[in-house]
Design an enzyme around this catalytic site. Structure first.
Site, PDB file in Angstrom:
ATOM      1  N   SER A 107      -6.337  -1.884  -0.873  1.00 24.84           N
ATOM      2  CA  SER A 107      -4.752  -1.527  -0.949  1.00 24.84           C
ATOM      3  C   SER A 107      -4.128  -1.750   0.032  1.00 24.84           C
ATOM      4  O   SER A 107      -4.117  -0.767   1.112  1.00 24.84           O
ATOM      5  CB  SER A 107      -4.948  -0.114  -1.557  1.00 24.84           C
ATOM      6  OG  SER A 107      -3.547   0.462  -1.925  1.00 24.84           O
ATOM      7  N   THR A 108      -3.131  -2.590   0.177  1.00 28.28           N
ATOM      8  CA  THR A 108      -2.586  -2.928   1.504  1.00 28.28           C
ATOM      9  C   THR A 108      -1.450  -2.035   1.373  1.00 28.28           C
ATOM     10  O   THR A 108      -0.816  -1.629   2.596  1.00 28.28           O
ATOM     11  CB  THR A 108      -1.943  -4.333   1.328  1.00 28.28           C
ATOM     12  OG1 THR A 108      -1.235  -4.637   0.087  1.00 28.28           O
ATOM     13  CG2 THR A 108      -3.056  -5.473   1.448  1.00 28.28           C
ATOM     14  N   CYS A 109      -0.887  -1.347   0.459  1.00 29.70           N
ATOM     15  CA  CYS A 109       0.139  -0.327   0.339  1.00 29.70           C
ATOM     16  C   CYS A 109      -0.057   1.016   1.038  1.00 29.70           C
ATOM     17  O   CYS A 109       0.515   1.424   2.049  1.00 29.70           O
ATOM     18  CB  CYS A 109       0.566   0.088  -0.885  1.00 29.70           C
ATOM     19  SG  CYS A 109       1.366  -1.260  -1.759  1.00 29.70           S
ATOM     20  N   SER A 110      -1.543   1.397   1.271  1.00 32.62           N
ATOM     21  CA  SER A 110      -2.004   2.461   1.695  1.00 32.62           C
ATOM     22  C   SER A 110      -2.895   2.020   3.083  1.00 32.62           C
ATOM     23  O   SER A 110      -3.716   2.745   3.586  1.00 32.62           O
ATOM     24  CB  SER A 110      -2.879   3.494   0.932  1.00 32.62           C
ATOM     25  OG  SER A 110      -3.941   2.809   0.443  1.00 32.62           O
TER      26      SER A 110
ATOM     27  N   ASP B  57      -1.870  -2.894  -4.410  1.00 34.44           N
ATOM     28  CA  ASP B  57      -1.841  -2.125  -5.555  1.00 34.44           C
ATOM     29  C   ASP B  57      -1.596  -2.716  -6.956  1.00 34.44           C
ATOM     30  O   ASP B  57      -0.580  -3.312  -7.253  1.00 34.44           O
ATOM     31  CB  ASP B  57      -0.495  -0.880  -5.276  1.00 34.44           C
ATOM     32  CG  ASP B  57      -1.191   0.029  -4.210  1.00 34.44           C
ATOM     33  OD1 ASP B  57      -2.363   0.172  -4.019  1.00 34.44           O
ATOM     34  OD2 ASP B  57      -0.141   0.482  -3.628  1.00 34.44           O
TER      35      ASP B  57
END
Length: 864
Positions: free
Chosen positions: A824-827, A856
């Site tokens: 998950s690149t967002c987190s 995501d």
């Protein structure tokens, strides 16, 4: 007195700075006042305050019978400091001063001083003098004043008692001549009313050693020395040693109710946090309970002028034991300072308690904020520049320095540090504020690499960036990006000459104001605003909490400067250099001289500025030639252009040294006054040059014209990028950063080591001993740097460091093995499955890094 308080002092130092820069540029000996060394310095023995060295050999002394102190003397400071190698010992009597030259030398043994003779206190009878000399006639030698990283007695400089007595008799007050190089610089270069201050006699031999310039020495050698020093010595511990090593306890007068404003913020090393008082005006203090034997060399506070009325204006420092405290310091702080201020220095005794009292805050403020506390103590033995770091094995990466004797490099570095100290005193007066259009003092641009060693630069950069900040946008633009169309365009750019489907163009068009009332983004928002727009990728399930935005930046970077030399150029703004076959400078790009879309070049500059101010990167593979022109540094054909076209550089160099017969044989009538540019266009160097043959006698002019044409081929495009960059980043910041630092801030660190990844990685529900963790590090160790970059982008959306990584066990549970990893690149999170072996782990991670887009999602990225 600081230069800002005295215009005569300020102007004198600026004039002197100019002289020094000219000497550096021309490879000439530096002015004598910068290299000043006093002929005479008196030392006395300072006993270890901890009392731990009473019966043992100390830093500068050796024990002897009857409590006498014997000081060994050596021929030179490179000898092992033991009794066997010393040529003699001297025995100073009580109250005696040891007279030395001001020449010092520091190596791994400690700080050495050059001794000339020993002087007893006046009055002296012939019997006393004979007893003092003990039959030893001492002309010259070296004594170890203080050992490195050890306790014990040491020698400390003092005023010669006979000199002080004589001055008192003659003048009726303590009339001291200038005996520090800073004082000599001011005395000899500033305008004065009346007579100038007297300068102490100089040690001519020591001064000439500092001024010595080897015959083959050039300005580039000085730049290499600065880089070597910065890489091996200059990156000193920002915390000036651990406060815990010096202080047993810290008390404060009061704390605000905010739990984040406690006393612990004084020592957390984070300038964003602070201790905030909550009490009566003028009744705020910080009390340090010092560990036994600690003698403070420097006590430093970190303050921030943006704290307004919480900013301390006047600070006093008291020290002693119990309630019997004596005043040792009184400092008025510059109200515009963002950074560090020294409030106590050069103590010679141990103070069990040190109390910092905030007497006054700015504009009559009631409470105070202090953002940091740092201590350098004598127990850490900070003795200066170590000569041993200049031994030849350390210089393998600096061939210009390798043939120079270590002691010459050491003394040259000492002079450079003096020059940096002078520059730091002037730096705030030489750079423009954000709201002024005047440029920076031009001379600074010619010595930019020296700024790496500046101690005031970082605070000035932070202040300039804060002064130019705008408020956070009221809304976040939402962009709809079709990456499938962008991928089709990247595969065959010739089908769409307008590049309308490229991610770059989709973002550019999406950010245009929808009406005349909507403002364009200025990209000067605070660094904590780390998402510039929100992405909705068409036909991809996504809730963009930062990962989609970072992915769009990575896509734009790849379109502007593709990482593969095999693919076609998706966008027209940059073109590949000629060095695409072999060599170190492969895969570089330069602005396309044919592209006239200057408004988009300017936007690229704005994106670069936003990356510099923030935490995200726009990865552009540009050579130093481009970065230097963007930051205002001078470019050199021989130094910078080989990264663009090394074959042409070599050809022109051969042409310059060619004889007529070889020239005629090689070129005949075919060489004309024209040259190809990076975009492949052939341009004429003179009017009608395409039909004018170059004669042997005119070859030097031809070489000059080719060099000028190629160095300036992208001048207009670079001017547009620079205009965009300077809309976001103040001129002063670009002038204070080297081109290498600007590149790293915009593009990130291209080198991704496993050690760096380990520092940035946090494991959740996984132990370091877990076999999955061990397999992961083994796989990443076997990766190439490009593999690790792809892995980093797969997890975080960024392809360069720094980037935090969080690793969890696989979502699918412990039953699954050898599955592809998810992220998950967002987190910035990697979900790590179990693998049967390190080899399988390596294969699965590499496949995911190169083939999977994982953000995501509302759907599994593998369901295609």
């Amino acid at each position: 007195m600081s230069p800002g308080e005295n215009p005569h002092l300020l102007l004198g130092r600026i004039r002197f700075l100019n002289r020094c820069i000219e000497c550096f540029r021309k490879g000439e000996p530096l002015p004598e006042s910068l290299c000043f060394v006093p002929k005479e310095v008196c030392y006395k023995i300072c006993k270890d305050s901890s009392g731990s060295s009473g019966s043992s050999s100390s830093a500068s002394t050796s024990g002897s019978a009857g409590g006498k102190t014997l000081i060994p003397v050596w021929d030179h400071p490179n000898q092992p400091p033991n009794r066997k190698t010393s040529k003699c010992t001297i025995e100073p009597k009580k109250g005696t001063c040891i007279r030395t030259s001001g020449e010092e030398y520091y190596n791994s043994h400690g700080l050495w001083v050059k001794i000339s003779k020993v002087v007893p206190p006046p009055p002296v009878t012939p019997e006393q003098l004979e007893e003092y000399r003990s039959g030893v006639e001492m002309d010259e030698g070296w004594i170890l004043a203080c050992k490195h990283a050890e306790g014990g007695d040491r020698l400390v400089p003092v005023e010669a008692p006979d000199t002080a007595s004589r001055q008192q008799q003659l003048f009726g007050y303590d009339h001291k001549p200038c005996n520090r190089w800073e004082q000599v610089v001011d005395t000899e270069n500033c305008l004065h009313l009346g007579s100038r201050a007297k300068v102490a006699e100089r040690d001519e031999a020591a001064v000439e050693k500092l001024r010595y310039v080897p015959l083959t020495w050039t300005f580039e050698c000085d730049e290499d020395l600065v880089h070597y020093f910065y890489d091996h010595v200059g990156k000193e511990d920002e915390n000036l040693g651990s406060v815990k090593q010096c202080v047993s306890n810290i008390d404060v007068s009061s704390c605000s109710e905010d739990p984040s404003g406690g006393a612990s913020c004084l020592t957390d090393g984070d300038s964003e946090t602070y201790w905030e008082s909550d009490g009566m005006q003028g009744q705020h203090w910080i009390r340090l309970h010092m560990k036994r034997g600690t003698v403070v060399n420097k006590l430093i506070l970190t303050v921030d002028s943006t704290d307004d009325t919480y900013m301390p204006k006047r600070v006093t420092v008291f020290g002693g034991e119990g309630d019997n405290l004596k005043k040792y310091g009184d400092v008025t702080i510059d109200e515009n300072l963002i950074g560090e201020v020294c409030v106590l220095e050069d103590m010679t005794i141990h103070l069990p308690i040190i109390e910092i009292r905030i007497e006054e805050c700015r504009d009559g403020g009631i409470d105070v904020r202090i953002r940091g506390l740092k201590i350098k103590s004598s127990c850490e033995r900070d003795l200066g520049l170590n000569a041993d770091v200049f031994q030849s094995p350390h210089l393998v990466r600096y061939p210009r320095l390798e043939g120079t004797r270590p002691e010459v490099l050491y003394r040259r570095a000492l002079v450079i540090l003096r020059f940096i100290s002078l520059l730091d005193s002037l730096l705030p007066h030489l750079v423009p504020a954000w709201d002024y259009s005047l440029g920076t003092f031009n001379q600074i641009k010619s010595i930019k690499q020296f700024l790496l060693l500046s101690k005031r630069r970082s605070a000035l950069i932070i202040q300039c960036l804060k002064d130019s900040e705008s408020s956070k946008p009221n809304f976040m633009p939402r962009l709809y990006i079709n990456r499938r169309l962008a991928m089709e365009h990247r595969d065959n750019p010739s089908l769409d000459p307008t590049c309308k489907n490229a991610v770059f163009t989709q973002v550019y068009e999406g950010l245009k104001p929808s009406d005349k009332y909507e403002k364009t983004l200025d990209y000067r928002w605070p660094a904590r605003h780390d998402q510039w727009w929100e992405c909705k990728f068409i036909a991809e399930g996504i809730i963009d909490q930062g990962g989609g935005f970072r992915d769009s930046l990575a896509d734009m970077s790849e379109e502007l400067c593709p990482s593969s030399a095999e693919c076609a150029m998706p966008l027209p703004f940059f073109t590949r250099t000629s060095n695409q076959v072999a060599g170190e400078a492969r895969d570089f790009y330069v602005p396309n001289p044919s592209c006239r879309e200057f408004h988009k070049f300017e936007w690229i500059g704005q994106l670069m500025g936003a990356a510099l101010r923030g935490k995200d990167f726009l990865v552009l593979a540009l050579p130093g030639l481009v970065w230097k022109q963007l930051t205002g540094e001078a470019v050199s054909w021989n130094e910078d252009f080989p990264a663009v076209d090394s074959v042409l550089v070599k050809l022109l160099e051969e042409m310059e040294h060619m004889d007529k017969e070889t020239f005629d044989f090689k070129f005949g009538q075919e060489l004309v006054y024209s040259t190809p540019l990076s975009d492949g266009r052939l341009v004429e160097l003179i009017p009608g040059g395409g039909s004018v043959v170059v004669r042997y006698e005119d070859r030097m002019e031809f070489v000059r014209l080719v060099q000028k044409s190629r160095l300036e081929e992208s001048r207009e495009q670079l001017a547009a990028i620079q205009a965009g960059l300077m809309k976001v980043v103040p001129q002063a910041v670009l002038d204070l950063l080297t081109w290498q630092e600007v590149e790293k801030k915009v593009c990130g660190d291209p080198e991704i080591t496993v050690e760096a990844l380990k520092r940035l990685t946090r494991f959740e529900d996984l132990e370091q001993t877990d076999i999955r963790v061990q397999y992961l590090w083994e796989a990443l160790t076997n990766f190439t740097n490009e593999d690790r970059s792809r892995f980093l982008r797969f997890v975080t959306g960024r392809s360069r460091l720094p980037a935090p990584i969080y690793i969890f066990p696989d979502k699918q549970g412990s039953e699954t093995t050898d599955a592809l990893p998810q992220s998950s690149t967002c987190s910035s999170t990697l979900y790590l499955p179990k693998y049967s072996s390190a080899k399988v782990c390596e294969e699965k991670l590499r496949y995911a890094a190169y083939n999977c887009v994982a953000i995501d999602t509302d759907m599994s990225p593998w369901e295609e």
